[in-house]
Design a protein around this motif. Sequence first.
Motif, PDB file in Angstrom:
ATOM      1  N   GLN B  98     -51.705 -18.290 -21.992  1.00 43.54           N
ATOM      2  CA  GLN B  98     -52.223 -16.859 -22.531  1.00 43.54           C
ATOM      3  C   GLN B  98     -53.455 -16.615 -21.279  1.00 43.54           C
ATOM      4  O   GLN B  98     -53.763 -17.287 -20.601  1.00 43.54           O
ATOM      5  CB  GLN B  98     -53.371 -17.074 -23.596  1.00 43.54           C
ATOM      6  N   LEU B  99     -53.593 -15.220 -21.076  1.00 44.57           N
ATOM      7  CA  LEU B  99     -54.320 -14.637 -20.024  1.00 44.57           C
ATOM      8  C   LEU B  99     -55.639 -14.835 -20.553  1.00 44.57           C
ATOM      9  O   LEU B  99     -56.144 -13.985 -21.484  1.00 44.57           O
ATOM     10  CB  LEU B  99     -54.183 -13.384 -19.639  1.00 44.57           C
ATOM     11  N   THR B 100     -56.706 -15.678 -19.989  1.00 46.42           N
ATOM     12  CA  THR B 100     -58.119 -15.648 -20.148  1.00 46.42           C
ATOM     13  C   THR B 100     -58.920 -15.178 -19.187  1.00 46.42           C
ATOM     14  O   THR B 100     -58.607 -15.393 -17.909  1.00 46.42           O
ATOM     15  CB  THR B 100     -58.589 -17.240 -20.584  1.00 46.42           C
ATOM     16  N   PHE B 101     -60.007 -14.425 -19.732  1.00 43.08           N
ATOM     17  CA  PHE B 101     -60.986 -13.850 -18.686  1.00 43.08           C
ATOM     18  C   PHE B 101     -62.394 -14.257 -18.726  1.00 43.08           C
ATOM     19  O   PHE B 101     -62.723 -15.044 -19.626  1.00 43.08           O
ATOM     20  CB  PHE B 101     -61.024 -12.263 -18.758  1.00 43.08           C
ATOM     21  N   GLY B 102     -63.273 -13.641 -17.817  1.00 40.47           N
ATOM     22  CA  GLY B 102     -64.531 -13.946 -18.006  1.00 40.47           C
ATOM     23  C   GLY B 102     -65.370 -12.850 -18.381  1.00 40.47           C
ATOM     24  O   GLY B 102     -64.802 -12.056 -18.920  1.00 40.47           O
ATOM     25  N   SER B 103     -66.602 -12.641 -17.706  1.00 41.30           N
ATOM     26  CA  SER B 103     -67.375 -11.600 -18.054  1.00 41.30           C
ATOM     27  C   SER B 103     -67.051 -10.432 -16.986  1.00 41.30           C
ATOM     28  O   SER B 103     -67.594  -9.582 -16.777  1.00 41.30           O
ATOM     29  CB  SER B 103     -68.762 -11.703 -17.989  1.00 41.30           C
ATOM     30  N   GLY B 104     -66.467 -10.606 -15.713  1.00 40.37           N
ATOM     31  CA  GLY B 104     -66.231  -9.684 -14.887  1.00 40.37           C
ATOM     32  C   GLY B 104     -67.271  -9.618 -13.774  1.00 40.37           C
ATOM     33  O   GLY B 104     -68.510 -10.043 -13.794  1.00 40.37           O
ATOM     34  N   THR B 105     -67.146  -8.890 -12.551  1.00 38.20           N
ATOM     35  CA  THR B 105     -67.946  -8.471 -11.708  1.00 38.20           C
ATOM     36  C   THR B 105     -68.142  -6.846 -11.928  1.00 38.20           C
ATOM     37  O   THR B 105     -67.214  -6.064 -11.695  1.00 38.20           O
ATOM     38  CB  THR B 105     -67.655  -8.789 -10.185  1.00 38.20           C
ATOM     39  N   GLN B 106     -69.381  -6.245 -11.964  1.00 39.82           N
ATOM     40  CA  GLN B 106     -69.770  -4.926 -11.920  1.00 39.82           C
ATOM     41  C   GLN B 106     -69.881  -4.536 -10.442  1.00 39.82           C
ATOM     42  O   GLN B 106     -71.018  -4.863 -10.098  1.00 39.82           O
ATOM     43  CB  GLN B 106     -70.792  -4.729 -12.744  1.00 39.82           C
ATOM     44  N   LEU B 107     -68.883  -3.626 -10.119  1.00 44.69           N
ATOM     45  CA  LEU B 107     -69.091  -3.019  -8.726  1.00 44.69           C
ATOM     46  C   LEU B 107     -69.523  -1.863  -8.716  1.00 44.69           C
ATOM     47  O   LEU B 107     -69.067  -0.856  -9.285  1.00 44.69           O
ATOM     48  CB  LEU B 107     -67.746  -3.233  -7.971  1.00 44.69           C
ATOM     49  N   THR B 108     -70.688  -1.538  -8.014  1.00 41.52           N
ATOM     50  CA  THR B 108     -71.268  -0.045  -7.780  1.00 41.52           C
ATOM     51  C   THR B 108     -70.949   0.126  -6.142  1.00 41.52           C
ATOM     52  O   THR B 108     -71.648  -0.392  -5.664  1.00 41.52           O
ATOM     53  CB  THR B 108     -72.597  -0.087  -8.178  1.00 41.52           C
ATOM     54  N   VAL B 109     -70.253   1.347  -5.932  1.00 37.01           N
ATOM     55  CA  VAL B 109     -70.361   1.801  -4.664  1.00 37.01           C
ATOM     56  C   VAL B 109     -70.983   3.001  -4.630  1.00 37.01           C
ATOM     57  O   VAL B 109     -70.591   4.083  -5.189  1.00 37.01           O
ATOM     58  CB  VAL B 109     -68.631   2.108  -4.162  1.00 37.01           C
ATOM     59  N   LEU B 110     -72.026   2.956  -3.536  1.00 41.09           N
ATOM     60  CA  LEU B 110     -72.995   4.198  -3.545  1.00 41.09           C
ATOM     61  C   LEU B 110     -72.321   5.233  -2.539  1.00 41.09           C
ATOM     62  O   LEU B 110     -72.147   4.790  -1.504  1.00 41.09           O
ATOM     63  CB  LEU B 110     -74.451   3.766  -3.047  1.00 41.09           C
ATOM     64  N   PRO B 111     -72.474   6.530  -2.869  1.00 38.62           N
ATOM     65  CA  PRO B 111     -71.856   7.606  -1.879  1.00 38.62           C
ATOM     66  C   PRO B 111     -72.716   7.716  -0.649  1.00 38.62           C
ATOM     67  O   PRO B 111     -73.925   7.417  -0.732  1.00 38.62           O
ATOM     68  CB  PRO B 111     -71.748   8.710  -2.578  1.00 38.62           C
TER      69      PRO B 111
END
Lengths: 112, 111
Positions: B98-111
Amino acid sequence: DTAVSQTPKYLVTQMGNDKSIKCEQNLGHDTMYWYKQDSKKFLKIMFSYNNKELIINETVPNRFSPKSPDKAHLNLHINSLELGDSAVYFCASSQDKIGVLFFGSGTQLSVL
Amino acid sequence: SQQGEEDPQALSIQEGENATMNCSYKTSINNLQWYRQNSGRGLVHLILIRSNEREKHSGRLRVTLDTSKKSSSLLITASRAADTASYFCGVISGSARQLTFGSGTQLTVLP
């Protein structure tokens, strides 16, 4: 055409109610899943269903029950809703158990 | 048990810079997959890397896998504002399938 579709997108209900979320995939996949994403974005697998084989995450309360009328559908029924059930629920499908998952757009469940 | 723990939890960079996100896991794996989630949407698959592979590329994405350290990294080169999203790694362990995940990385790219 949407590959994995789930309805409704938003569901607001009172504690104690019973509700269902529907999921359909038109990809011809053999395996379908339900995931729960909490407010901290942690994504937890709840169920996977493949050819009538149901694998249940042991931490899922038995108030949650998946129902699969056919290979293209895996609905999620929740009894006696609790505040802690508020989350975003995602349906997904894959061709096999170790392959790429295709996700629906999610159902935001809010229990009041 | 929880698999696919992403690090950092949040990352903010300027457009044009490179972004690197890391993933650690606990048990032996069959494969590791990276996904992207835009706000209010479902996850979209980016790259799958098998346990016998060390590196894969797809456009501006580069994924590495180090099974001895039980870790993977996702590199996004020449980032764009449109890359702003949460990035998740999912692992398929040999036994659980089964594919198990975490909480992710929130990426913000500023213009």
